[in-house]
Design a protein around this motif. Sequence first.
Motif, PDB file in Angstrom:
ATOM      1  N   PHE A 156       0.859  -1.191   0.000  1.00  0.00           N
ATOM      2  CA  PHE A 156       0.000   0.000   0.000  1.00  0.00           C
ATOM      3  C   PHE A 156       0.889   1.232   0.000  1.00  0.00           C
ATOM      4  O   PHE A 156       1.653   1.461   0.944  1.00  0.00           O
ATOM      5  CB  PHE A 156      -0.920   0.011   1.226  1.00  0.00           C
ATOM      6  CG  PHE A 156      -2.036   1.023   1.141  1.00  0.00           C
ATOM      7  CD1 PHE A 156      -3.315   0.644   0.767  1.00  0.00           C
ATOM      8  CD2 PHE A 156      -1.805   2.369   1.432  1.00  0.00           C
ATOM      9  CE1 PHE A 156      -4.352   1.571   0.688  1.00  0.00           C
ATOM     10  CE2 PHE A 156      -2.824   3.301   1.350  1.00  0.00           C
ATOM     11  CZ  PHE A 156      -4.107   2.898   0.972  1.00  0.00           C
ATOM     12  N   ILE A 157       0.783   2.030  -1.053  1.00  0.00           N
ATOM     13  CA  ILE A 157       1.619   3.219  -1.205  1.00  0.00           C
ATOM     14  C   ILE A 157       0.719   4.445  -1.251  1.00  0.00           C
ATOM     15  O   ILE A 157      -0.181   4.537  -2.092  1.00  0.00           O
ATOM     16  CB  ILE A 157       2.451   3.144  -2.495  1.00  0.00           C
ATOM     17  CG1 ILE A 157       3.284   1.856  -2.504  1.00  0.00           C
ATOM     18  CG2 ILE A 157       3.357   4.370  -2.626  1.00  0.00           C
ATOM     19  CD1 ILE A 157       3.796   1.473  -3.872  1.00  0.00           C
ATOM     20  N   ALA A 158       0.967   5.368  -0.335  1.00  0.00           N
ATOM     21  CA  ALA A 158       0.159   6.584  -0.234  1.00  0.00           C
ATOM     22  C   ALA A 158       1.014   7.783  -0.613  1.00  0.00           C
ATOM     23  O   ALA A 158       1.996   8.090   0.064  1.00  0.00           O
ATOM     24  CB  ALA A 158      -0.374   6.748   1.176  1.00  0.00           C
ATOM     25  N   GLU A 164       4.079  18.739  -5.491  1.00  0.00           N
ATOM     26  CA  GLU A 164       4.216  18.309  -6.880  1.00  0.00           C
ATOM     27  C   GLU A 164       2.853  18.128  -7.538  1.00  0.00           C
ATOM     28  O   GLU A 164       1.892  17.732  -6.894  1.00  0.00           O
ATOM     29  CB  GLU A 164       4.998  16.999  -6.957  1.00  0.00           C
ATOM     30  CG  GLU A 164       6.455  17.128  -6.584  1.00  0.00           C
ATOM     31  CD  GLU A 164       7.213  15.845  -6.837  1.00  0.00           C
ATOM     32  OE1 GLU A 164       8.272  15.917  -7.453  1.00  0.00           O
ATOM     33  OE2 GLU A 164       6.738  14.785  -6.423  1.00  0.00           O
ATOM     34  N   GLN A 165       2.784  18.364  -8.830  1.00  0.00           N
ATOM     35  CA  GLN A 165       1.517  18.293  -9.554  1.00  0.00           C
ATOM     36  C   GLN A 165       1.463  17.135 -10.558  1.00  0.00           C
ATOM     37  O   GLN A 165       0.477  16.997 -11.265  1.00  0.00           O
ATOM     38  CB  GLN A 165       1.276  19.619 -10.294  1.00  0.00           C
ATOM     39  CG  GLN A 165       1.222  20.828  -9.375  1.00  0.00           C
ATOM     40  CD  GLN A 165       0.101  20.753  -8.352  1.00  0.00           C
ATOM     41  OE1 GLN A 165      -1.006  20.368  -8.681  1.00  0.00           O
ATOM     42  NE2 GLN A 165       0.400  21.106  -7.118  1.00  0.00           N
ATOM     43  N   GLU A 166       2.503  16.303 -10.634  1.00  0.00           N
ATOM     44  CA  GLU A 166       2.496  15.211 -11.603  1.00  0.00           C
ATOM     45  C   GLU A 166       1.340  14.251 -11.337  1.00  0.00           C
ATOM     46  O   GLU A 166       0.906  14.068 -10.205  1.00  0.00           O
ATOM     47  CB  GLU A 166       3.810  14.409 -11.564  1.00  0.00           C
ATOM     48  CG  GLU A 166       5.019  15.194 -11.998  1.00  0.00           C
ATOM     49  CD  GLU A 166       5.754  15.776 -10.813  1.00  0.00           C
ATOM     50  OE1 GLU A 166       6.932  16.074 -10.964  1.00  0.00           O
ATOM     51  OE2 GLU A 166       5.145  15.928  -9.749  1.00  0.00           O
ATOM     52  N   GLU A 167       0.902  13.620 -12.401  1.00  0.00           N
ATOM     53  CA  GLU A 167      -0.174  12.643 -12.281  1.00  0.00           C
ATOM     54  C   GLU A 167       0.337  11.403 -11.558  1.00  0.00           C
ATOM     55  O   GLU A 167       1.456  10.940 -11.792  1.00  0.00           O
ATOM     56  CB  GLU A 167      -0.673  12.263 -13.684  1.00  0.00           C
ATOM     57  CG  GLU A 167      -1.867  11.335 -13.678  1.00  0.00           C
ATOM     58  CD  GLU A 167      -2.395  11.086 -15.074  1.00  0.00           C
ATOM     59  OE1 GLU A 167      -2.982  10.010 -15.280  1.00  0.00           O
ATOM     60  OE2 GLU A 167      -2.212  11.948 -15.944  1.00  0.00           O
ATOM     61  N   THR A 168      -0.470  10.867 -10.657  1.00  0.00           N
ATOM     62  CA  THR A 168      -0.092   9.684  -9.886  1.00  0.00           C
ATOM     63  C   THR A 168      -0.347   8.428 -10.711  1.00  0.00           C
ATOM     64  O   THR A 168      -1.467   8.208 -11.173  1.00  0.00           O
ATOM     65  CB  THR A 168      -0.892   9.625  -8.568  1.00  0.00           C
ATOM     66  OG1 THR A 168      -0.611  10.810  -7.815  1.00  0.00           O
ATOM     67  CG2 THR A 168      -0.503   8.409  -7.741  1.00  0.00           C
ATOM     68  N   PRO A 169       0.676   7.583 -10.896  1.00  0.00           N
ATOM     69  CA  PRO A 169       0.505   6.389 -11.728  1.00  0.00           C
ATOM     70  C   PRO A 169      -0.246   5.266 -11.014  1.00  0.00           C
ATOM     71  O   PRO A 169      -0.500   5.322  -9.807  1.00  0.00           O
ATOM     72  CB  PRO A 169       1.947   5.969 -12.040  1.00  0.00           C
ATOM     73  CG  PRO A 169       2.744   6.490 -10.886  1.00  0.00           C
ATOM     74  CD  PRO A 169       2.065   7.750 -10.437  1.00  0.00           C
ATOM     75  N   ASP A 170      -0.571   4.233 -11.754  1.00  0.00           N
ATOM     76  CA  ASP A 170      -1.270   3.065 -11.208  1.00  0.00           C
ATOM     77  C   ASP A 170      -0.448   2.426 -10.092  1.00  0.00           C
ATOM     78  O   ASP A 170       0.784   2.431 -10.117  1.00  0.00           O
ATOM     79  CB  ASP A 170      -1.513   2.024 -12.310  1.00  0.00           C
ATOM     80  CG  ASP A 170      -2.526   2.495 -13.343  1.00  0.00           C
ATOM     81  OD1 ASP A 170      -3.281   3.445 -13.029  1.00  0.00           O
ATOM     82  OD2 ASP A 170      -2.549   1.929 -14.447  1.00  0.00           O
ATOM     83  N   GLY A 171      -1.156   1.878  -9.113  1.00  0.00           N
ATOM     84  CA  GLY A 171      -0.504   1.200  -7.999  1.00  0.00           C
ATOM     85  C   GLY A 171      -0.130   2.116  -6.858  1.00  0.00           C
ATOM     86  O   GLY A 171       0.404   1.667  -5.843  1.00  0.00           O
TER      87      GLY A 171
END
Length: 197
Positions: A156-158, A164-171
């Motif tokens: 589990f990664i939170a 930062e404004q980058e899009e959060t990737p899958d997982g």
Amino acid sequence: MLRKYRFVLDADGVLLNFDRAWRGCTERVLDRRMEVVDPVYDLGARYGLPTASVAKAWAAWDVTEGWRRVPPIQEGITVARMLLDMGHSVTVLTCLPNEYAEQQRRWCLDRWGLSGAQMIAVRATKKGGLSQCRPHFFADDLLVHCVEARDVMVPFIARIRYCEQEETPDGIHEFGGLEEAVGSFFRQVGYPLPRLG
């Protein structure tokens, strides 16, 4: 008996408000108000500062023991203390420039009630620390460290949204604060979460 989990938490941006402390130090040194011009990790780019001004701010930070004076993010500290009180393992995995900064950071964590938390300091990558701890849960505000956690199979990664404004990737899950993140984790594993307030 309820299962105990291993939590690994970043310091700056999750438990401690480094940006507020560094900005305050820089405002005093440069004698001007600092405004965010670009919400990125690099402090010079974030505040539109030339390299010489950033170096001057860091010099003042070191002289005044800035790492020791970083104020808490109260929600993060409260949640981390709750996890310790519940018997879970809490490790603070933090990037710091040298051993002197490590000593100041340890003092700061103890000051805010986290003397029961372990601390691992690294200079850059957090992969080694994550592999050593093998956490069930990891929280960080920087996407690069969240991706490292995904690479070493942290369940589990939170990502705590901070600058930062980058899009959060899958997982990788994205949250506004540690309380929301831990609550989501406990719901996922079916663990009862006590109320904080």
